[in-house]
Structure formats: C-alpha cells, structure tokens
Motif scaffolding. Structure first.
Motif, mmCIF file in Angstrom:
data_model
loop_
_atom_site.group_PDB
_atom_site.id
_atom_site.type_symbol
_atom_site.label_atom_id
_atom_site.label_comp_id
_atom_site.label_asym_id
_atom_site.label_seq_id
_atom_site.Cartn_x
_atom_site.Cartn_y
_atom_site.Cartn_z
ATOM 1 N N ARG A 1 0.834 -1.197 0.000
ATOM 2 C CA ARG A 1 0.000 0.000 0.000
ATOM 3 C C ARG A 1 0.876 1.257 0.000
ATOM 4 N NH1 ARG A 1 -5.706 0.667 1.272
ATOM 5 N NH2 ARG A 1 -5.920 2.874 1.540
ATOM 6 N N GLN A 2 1.960 1.199 0.714
ATOM 7 C CA GLN A 2 2.894 2.317 0.779
ATOM 8 C C GLN A 2 3.463 2.624 -0.606
ATOM 9 O OE1 GLN A 2 5.920 1.342 3.560
ATOM 10 N NE2 GLN A 2 6.528 3.438 3.911
ATOM 11 N N TYR A 3 3.804 1.563 -1.354
ATOM 12 C CA TYR A 3 4.342 1.754 -2.700
ATOM 13 C C TYR A 3 3.292 2.351 -3.632
ATOM 14 C CZ TYR A 3 8.615 -0.812 -1.674
ATOM 15 O OH TYR A 3 9.826 -1.199 -1.163
ATOM 16 N N GLU A 4 2.068 1.906 -3.474
ATOM 17 C CA GLU A 4 0.985 2.412 -4.328
ATOM 18 C C GLU A 4 0.804 3.912 -4.123
ATOM 19 O OE1 GLU A 4 -1.139 2.255 -7.367
ATOM 20 O OE2 GLU A 4 -0.847 0.247 -6.589
ATOM 21 N N ALA A 5 0.814 4.353 -2.871
ATOM 22 C CA ALA A 5 0.656 5.781 -2.576
ATOM 23 C C ALA A 5 1.827 6.583 -3.140
ATOM 24 C CB ALA A 5 0.539 5.993 -1.071
ATOM 25 N N ALA A 6 3.019 6.069 -2.987
ATOM 26 C CA ALA A 6 4.193 6.761 -3.534
ATOM 27 C C ALA A 6 4.129 6.802 -5.047
ATOM 28 C CB ALA A 6 5.468 6.059 -3.080
ATOM 29 N N LEU A 7 3.671 5.727 -5.646
ATOM 30 C CA LEU A 7 3.588 5.657 -7.104
ATOM 31 C C LEU A 7 2.611 6.694 -7.645
ATOM 32 C CD1 LEU A 7 4.657 4.176 -9.532
ATOM 33 C CD2 LEU A 7 2.929 2.412 -9.162
ATOM 34 N N VAL A 8 1.504 6.887 -6.966
ATOM 35 C CA VAL A 8 0.535 7.905 -7.375
ATOM 36 C C VAL A 8 1.204 9.280 -7.369
ATOM 37 C CG1 VAL A 8 -1.581 9.114 -6.674
ATOM 38 C CG2 VAL A 8 -1.511 6.618 -6.677
ATOM 39 N N ARG A 9 1.967 9.565 -6.334
ATOM 40 C CA ARG A 9 2.653 10.863 -6.238
ATOM 41 C C ARG A 9 3.709 11.022 -7.334
ATOM 42 N NH1 ARG A 9 2.311 9.463 -0.579
ATOM 43 N NH2 ARG A 9 0.732 10.748 0.390
ATOM 44 N N LEU A 23 12.428 11.081 -12.156
ATOM 45 C CA LEU A 23 11.040 10.774 -11.793
ATOM 46 C C LEU A 23 10.533 9.532 -12.507
ATOM 47 C CD1 LEU A 23 9.500 14.349 -11.631
ATOM 48 C CD2 LEU A 23 10.057 12.829 -9.720
ATOM 49 N N HIS A 24 10.888 9.382 -13.764
ATOM 50 C CA HIS A 24 10.497 8.167 -14.480
ATOM 51 C C HIS A 24 11.126 6.940 -13.826
ATOM 52 C CE1 HIS A 24 8.226 9.730 -17.900
ATOM 53 N NE2 HIS A 24 9.066 10.750 -17.906
ATOM 54 N N ALA A 25 12.367 7.072 -13.371
ATOM 55 C CA ALA A 25 13.032 5.960 -12.690
ATOM 56 C C ALA A 25 12.314 5.619 -11.379
ATOM 57 C CB ALA A 25 14.500 6.288 -12.432
ATOM 58 N N GLU A 26 11.822 6.627 -10.683
ATOM 59 C CA GLU A 26 11.086 6.372 -9.439
ATOM 60 C C GLU A 26 9.760 5.667 -9.727
ATOM 61 O OE1 GLU A 26 12.139 6.486 -6.421
ATOM 62 O OE2 GLU A 26 14.040 7.385 -6.984
ATOM 63 N N VAL A 27 9.097 6.052 -10.811
ATOM 64 C CA VAL A 27 7.879 5.338 -11.207
ATOM 65 C C VAL A 27 8.228 3.879 -11.491
ATOM 66 C CG1 VAL A 27 6.115 5.123 -13.010
ATOM 67 C CG2 VAL A 27 6.656 7.379 -12.060
ATOM 68 N N ALA A 28 9.319 3.671 -12.218
ATOM 69 C CA ALA A 28 9.750 2.308 -12.525
ATOM 70 C C ALA A 28 10.026 1.518 -11.250
ATOM 71 C CB ALA A 28 11.001 2.343 -13.408
ATOM 72 N N ARG A 29 10.678 2.142 -10.293
ATOM 73 C CA ARG A 29 10.991 1.475 -9.025
ATOM 74 C C ARG A 29 9.699 1.069 -8.300
ATOM 75 N NH1 ARG A 29 15.827 2.460 -6.714
ATOM 76 N NH2 ARG A 29 15.865 4.550 -7.597
ATOM 77 N N GLY A 30 8.717 1.952 -8.281
ATOM 78 C CA GLY A 30 7.445 1.639 -7.632
ATOM 79 C C GLY A 30 6.701 0.522 -8.337
ATOM 80 N N GLU A 31 6.670 0.582 -9.662
ATOM 81 C CA GLU A 31 6.006 -0.478 -10.430
ATOM 82 C C GLU A 31 6.684 -1.824 -10.187
ATOM 83 O OE1 GLU A 31 3.202 -0.057 -11.709
ATOM 84 O OE2 GLU A 31 3.047 1.798 -12.832
ATOM 85 N N LEU A 32 8.002 -1.818 -10.168
ATOM 86 C CA LEU A 32 8.748 -3.051 -9.913
ATOM 87 C C LEU A 32 8.422 -3.598 -8.522
ATOM 88 C CD1 LEU A 32 10.877 -5.126 -10.784
ATOM 89 C CD2 LEU A 32 12.621 -3.553 -9.920
ATOM 90 N N ALA A 33 8.385 -2.730 -7.544
ATOM 91 C CA ALA A 33 8.079 -3.151 -6.170
ATOM 92 C C ALA A 33 6.693 -3.781 -6.068
ATOM 93 C CB ALA A 33 8.189 -1.970 -5.216
#
Length: 82
Positions: A1-9, A23-33
């Motif tokens: 759930r924490q990753y989902e919230a961060a991914l939205v941001r 920022l794109h790399a952070e989206v990728a990191r969240g999706e991977l998680a």
C-alpha cells in the motif's frame, strides 16, 4: 500500500515534469516493487531515453532482465556502465 501511494505521487510529478529521468526511474521502481513488470520496464526505458546514464534505470532494467530470464542482456547492461 505504501508503494501504491508513492507511485501515485510520482506519476503526478511526472505529469508536471515529463522530461525528468529521475522521476520516471522512481515510477519504474514503484512499479517493480508492486510486481508490475511491463509498466516498470516502460518507465525505466523512458528514463534511459531521457538520460542514458541514469544508473537507477539501468539497475531496474537489469533486475527486470534477470527476472525474465534474460541474463545475457542484464550482463550487457552492466558491462555498458563500465
């Protein structure tokens, strides 16, 4: 759930700064998680398109390559950094 919230941001941040490789790399990191491999790959590839030297994106793509049985591609990504 924490990753989902961060991914939205991070997705919102990408909308505001679409040319930010970080920022794109952070989206990728969240999706991977979250186990979303295809969106993770797409975001990491976009990060590399914007900044070919983005090591976070290379690390994410390397991880994805290893998870999908593409060890040879993963090794070539690592070699390219040297």
């Amino acid at each position: 759930r924490q990753y989902e919230a961060a991914l939205v941001r991070f997705r919102k941040a990408v909308e505001l700064a679409p040319n930010s490789a970080a920022l794109h790399a952070e989206v990728a990191r969240g999706e991977l998680a979250l186990g979303r491999l295809d969106p993770a790959r797409a975001a990491a590839e976009q990060a590399l398109k914007l900044q070919p030297s983005n090591t976070a994106a290379v690390a994410i793509l390397t991880t994805l390559d290893l998870r999908t049985g593409k060890a040879d591609i993963a090794l070539s990504r690592i070699d390219a950094l040297a």
